[in-house]
Design a protein around this motif. Sequence first.
Motif: not given
Length: 255
Positions: A1-19, A28-31, A46-48
């Motif tokens: 996990m990268s050190r900024t992984g907590q910002w994004f969900h999922p942590v790792e974007p799909s490697p197969d996507a082109s954008v 007040g909300s989150g992911a 690939a959405s995060q």
Amino acid sequence: MSRTGQWFHPVEPSPDASVRLFMLPHAGSGAIIYRDWEKLLPADIASQAVTLPGRHNRREEGTYEDWDLLLDALHEAVLDDLDDRPFAFFGHCLGAQLAFRLTIRMEEEGGPSPVMIGMSGWSPVGWNSPTVEQSRMPDPELVEWIKHLGSFPAEIYDNPAMLALVVPALRADLRVAAQYVDDNAGVRCALASYGGRSDPLQEDPDAMKHWAERSKAYLGHSEYPGGHFYIDAHAQGVTMHFAQRLQRVVASAAR
């Protein structure tokens, strides 16, 4: 996990996507507000979803109450997470404010910047902005206000334990949003706007039309039935519309 992984969900974007697509939530909300988007978007995007400190899986972290500090931290997190693929931002309400200013900063720096942004539930002109005084409202008044907006699922309002988790992050985000100052800045990338037909925060009926002045590559406004949180009921329509335009922008840039 990268050190900024907590910002994004999922942590790792799909490697197969082109954008890639970074999605920023409302105050007040989150992911969680984008929980259905990953399955609604086509496989080549690939959405995060972004979760700011002080909520959900980041509940133990202190919230940001200063606009500049939050934008700095978000900017660093995005830059650290980018790869060589094109990317876009989509933001709702406070998320739109942050995505817009983050894009302006990235374009000014001349480094990586988004190919497109989606602005939902907010306009820099003709929109009701929260105040610091609102962020300090007693809990009962604040809860009634967010009930009026439909900010959270109905079961939260009658659950003191859930409200105790939600309200501090909401107050912090309102203080951040209250510091926003419009300077008529615009972006060079493509921009599409989205909104609810009966949004109580829209003071000027033509507010969303002002986006045409903020990007020479403006792709128009899409309006849906509903209020400020129209996006919950119309996630399928919004994702389909945004994805089609993002795919066209990416394809055009590749020619």
